[in-house]
Write a protein that holds these residues in place. Structure first.
Motif, PDB file in Angstrom:
ATOM      1  N   GLY A 172       0.739  -1.349  -0.030  1.00 58.80           N
ATOM      2  CA  GLY A 172       0.104   0.009   0.087  1.00 58.80           C
ATOM      3  C   GLY A 172       0.809   1.251  -0.012  1.00 58.80           C
ATOM      4  N   THR A 173       1.902   1.192  -0.310  1.00 56.92           N
ATOM      5  CA  THR A 173       2.994   2.389  -0.175  1.00 56.92           C
ATOM      6  C   THR A 173       2.416   3.350  -1.439  1.00 56.92           C
ATOM      7  OG1 THR A 173       4.610   1.170  -1.654  1.00 56.92           O
ATOM      8  CG2 THR A 173       5.049   1.240   0.901  1.00 56.92           C
ATOM      9  N   GLY A 174       2.036   2.673  -2.340  1.00 60.31           N
ATOM     10  CA  GLY A 174       1.739   3.898  -3.517  1.00 60.31           C
ATOM     11  C   GLY A 174       0.284   4.719  -3.187  1.00 60.31           C
ATOM     12  N   VAL A 175      -0.418   3.907  -2.347  1.00 57.80           N
ATOM     13  CA  VAL A 175      -1.813   4.459  -1.743  1.00 57.80           C
ATOM     14  C   VAL A 175      -1.343   5.857  -0.792  1.00 57.80           C
ATOM     15  CG1 VAL A 175      -3.913   4.018  -1.020  1.00 57.80           C
ATOM     16  CG2 VAL A 175      -3.178   2.725  -2.576  1.00 57.80           C
ATOM     17  N   ARG A 176      -0.430   5.536   0.057  1.00 52.20           N
ATOM     18  CA  ARG A 176      -0.354   6.526   0.915  1.00 52.20           C
ATOM     19  C   ARG A 176       0.115   7.795   0.587  1.00 52.20           C
ATOM     20  NH1 ARG A 176       3.802   2.170   3.926  1.00 52.20           N
ATOM     21  NH2 ARG A 176       2.431   0.859   4.446  1.00 52.20           N
ATOM     22  N   SER A 177       0.672   7.834  -0.824  1.00 51.93           N
ATOM     23  CA  SER A 177       0.928   9.239  -1.306  1.00 51.93           C
ATOM     24  C   SER A 177      -0.527   9.687  -1.831  1.00 51.93           C
ATOM     25  CB  SER A 177       1.916   9.346  -2.354  1.00 51.93           C
ATOM     26  OG  SER A 177       1.636   8.432  -3.410  1.00 51.93           O
ATOM     27  N   GLU A 178      -1.348   9.132  -2.082  1.00 57.41           N
ATOM     28  CA  GLU A 178      -2.541   9.814  -2.748  1.00 57.41           C
ATOM     29  C   GLU A 178      -3.376  10.715  -1.535  1.00 57.41           C
ATOM     30  OE1 GLU A 178      -4.181   9.288  -5.529  1.00 57.41           O
ATOM     31  OE2 GLU A 178      -2.525   8.285  -6.337  1.00 57.41           O
ATOM     32  N   PRO A 179      -4.281  11.692  -1.841  1.00 59.15           N
ATOM     33  CA  PRO A 179      -4.811  12.540  -0.679  1.00 59.15           C
ATOM     34  C   PRO A 179      -5.817  11.387  -0.166  1.00 59.15           C
ATOM     35  CG  PRO A 179      -5.056  13.378  -2.794  1.00 59.15           C
ATOM     36  CD  PRO A 179      -4.427  12.302  -3.102  1.00 59.15           C
ATOM     37  N   ASN A 180      -5.897  11.421   1.168  1.00 61.86           N
ATOM     38  CA  ASN A 180      -6.964  10.747   2.101  1.00 61.86           C
ATOM     39  C   ASN A 180      -6.541   9.359   1.688  1.00 61.86           C
ATOM     40  OD1 ASN A 180      -8.733  10.345   4.002  1.00 61.86           O
ATOM     41  ND2 ASN A 180     -10.572  10.562   2.517  1.00 61.86           N
ATOM     42  N   HIS A 181      -5.216   8.795   1.404  1.00 59.18           N
ATOM     43  CA  HIS A 181      -4.885   7.374   1.196  1.00 59.18           C
ATOM     44  C   HIS A 181      -5.658   6.829   0.068  1.00 59.18           C
ATOM     45  CE1 HIS A 181      -1.949   7.596   4.324  1.00 59.18           C
ATOM     46  NE2 HIS A 181      -3.096   8.060   5.281  1.00 59.18           N
ATOM     47  N   GLY A 182      -6.157   7.590  -0.976  1.00 53.85           N
ATOM     48  CA  GLY A 182      -6.814   6.776  -2.080  1.00 53.85           C
ATOM     49  C   GLY A 182      -8.134   6.847  -1.815  1.00 53.85           C
ATOM     50  N   ARG A 183      -8.810   7.129  -0.665  1.00 55.36           N
ATOM     51  CA  ARG A 183     -10.239   7.020  -0.675  1.00 55.36           C
ATOM     52  C   ARG A 183     -11.025   8.232  -0.842  1.00 55.36           C
ATOM     53  NH1 ARG A 183     -11.688   2.422   2.168  1.00 55.36           N
ATOM     54  NH2 ARG A 183     -10.011   1.313   2.662  1.00 55.36           N
ATOM     55  N   GLY A 184     -12.300   8.026  -1.310  1.00 56.11           N
ATOM     56  CA  GLY A 184     -13.342   9.252  -1.977  1.00 56.11           C
ATOM     57  C   GLY A 184     -14.304   8.627  -2.262  1.00 56.11           C
ATOM     58  N   VAL A 185     -14.953   9.483  -3.043  1.00 59.45           N
ATOM     59  CA  VAL A 185     -16.370   8.817  -3.605  1.00 59.45           C
ATOM     60  C   VAL A 185     -16.282   8.524  -5.043  1.00 59.45           C
ATOM     61  CG1 VAL A 185     -18.727   9.656  -4.108  1.00 59.45           C
ATOM     62  CG2 VAL A 185     -17.809  10.354  -2.294  1.00 59.45           C
ATOM     63  N   CYS A 186     -16.752   7.492  -5.560  1.00 57.65           N
ATOM     64  CA  CYS A 186     -16.681   6.962  -7.019  1.00 57.65           C
ATOM     65  C   CYS A 186     -17.639   7.903  -7.676  1.00 57.65           C
ATOM     66  CB  CYS A 186     -17.077   5.449  -6.891  1.00 57.65           C
ATOM     67  SG  CYS A 186     -17.100   5.102  -8.544  1.00 57.65           S
ATOM     68  N   PRO A 187     -17.460   8.483  -8.764  1.00 51.15           N
ATOM     69  CA  PRO A 187     -18.174   9.357  -9.470  1.00 51.15           C
ATOM     70  C   PRO A 187     -19.319   8.436 -10.259  1.00 51.15           C
ATOM     71  CG  PRO A 187     -16.149   9.271 -10.640  1.00 51.15           C
ATOM     72  CD  PRO A 187     -15.913   8.701  -9.069  1.00 51.15           C
ATOM     73  N   VAL A 188     -18.965   7.196 -10.585  1.00 52.90           N
ATOM     74  CA  VAL A 188     -19.850   6.536 -11.357  1.00 52.90           C
ATOM     75  C   VAL A 188     -21.104   5.932 -10.465  1.00 52.90           C
ATOM     76  CG1 VAL A 188     -20.266   4.473 -12.807  1.00 52.90           C
ATOM     77  CG2 VAL A 188     -18.128   5.826 -12.723  1.00 52.90           C
ATOM     78  N   CYS A 189     -20.504   5.195  -9.244  1.00 49.41           N
ATOM     79  CA  CYS A 189     -21.882   4.634  -8.622  1.00 49.41           C
ATOM     80  C   CYS A 189     -22.049   5.342  -7.166  1.00 49.41           C
ATOM     81  CB  CYS A 189     -21.190   3.086  -8.035  1.00 49.41           C
ATOM     82  SG  CYS A 189     -20.042   3.278  -7.014  1.00 49.41           S
ATOM     83  N   GLY A 190     -21.266   6.507  -6.804  1.00 51.74           N
ATOM     84  CA  GLY A 190     -21.665   7.307  -5.857  1.00 51.74           C
ATOM     85  C   GLY A 190     -21.180   6.647  -4.469  1.00 51.74           C
ATOM     86  N   ALA A 191     -20.649   5.464  -4.386  1.00 49.24           N
ATOM     87  CA  ALA A 191     -20.128   4.852  -3.035  1.00 49.24           C
ATOM     88  C   ALA A 191     -19.228   5.912  -2.538  1.00 49.24           C
ATOM     89  CB  ALA A 191     -19.523   3.541  -3.366  1.00 49.24           C
ATOM     90  N   SER A 192     -19.503   6.181  -1.207  1.00 53.45           N
ATOM     91  CA  SER A 192     -18.452   6.991  -0.422  1.00 53.45           C
ATOM     92  C   SER A 192     -17.536   5.917   0.478  1.00 53.45           C
ATOM     93  CB  SER A 192     -19.273   7.935   0.559  1.00 53.45           C
ATOM     94  OG  SER A 192     -20.031   7.254   1.385  1.00 53.45           O
ATOM     95  N   GLN A 193     -16.226   6.889   0.510  1.00 52.87           N
ATOM     96  CA  GLN A 193     -15.104   6.141   1.419  1.00 52.87           C
ATOM     97  C   GLN A 193     -14.696   4.846   0.867  1.00 52.87           C
ATOM     98  OE1 GLN A 193     -13.414   7.670   3.819  1.00 52.87           O
ATOM     99  NE2 GLN A 193     -14.475   9.594   2.886  1.00 52.87           N
ATOM    100  N   VAL A 194     -14.638   4.876  -0.441  1.00 52.06           N
ATOM    101  CA  VAL A 194     -14.054   3.714  -0.964  1.00 52.06           C
ATOM    102  C   VAL A 194     -12.544   4.028  -1.740  1.00 52.06           C
ATOM    103  CG1 VAL A 194     -16.096   2.461  -1.402  1.00 52.06           C
ATOM    104  CG2 VAL A 194     -15.443   3.909  -3.234  1.00 52.06           C
TER     105      VAL A 194
END
Length: 84
Positions: free
Chosen positions: A7-29
């Motif tokens: 998961g080192t590549g995800v650590r550099s992403e904002p919020n560790h790569g988590r957010g809202v999917c623009p297609v399905c609208g799922a949050s904190q994925v």
């Protein structure tokens, strides 16, 4: 042994790569997969990424069958003309 680099590549992403999917609208994925949706590059979740891949695969399969069905029909009149 521990997995120190998982998961080192995800650590550099904002919020560790988590957010809202623009297609399905799922949050904190985790939204890690970059896809083109409506002409814009967006990051989508794992489920939507797989769904888009499967839809593209199905469409390609249908197009291939349609092309294969059209090819013999196009060749048939040419074969009849050469027989005459």
């Amino acid at each position: 042994m521990s997995k120190a680099h998982r998961g080192t590549g995800v650590r550099s992403e904002p919020n560790h790569g988590r957010g809202v999917c623009p297609v399905c609208g799922a949050s904190q994925v985790k939204v890690l997969y970059e896809k083109e949706v409506d002409g814009k590059k967006v990051k989508v979740c794992k489920v939507c990424n797989a769904h888009m891949k499967n839809e593209a695969k199905k469409a390609a399969k249908v197009a291939k069958k349609a092309a294969a069905a059209a090819a013999p029909a196009a060749e048939a009149p040419a074969a009849e003309a050469s027989a005459e």
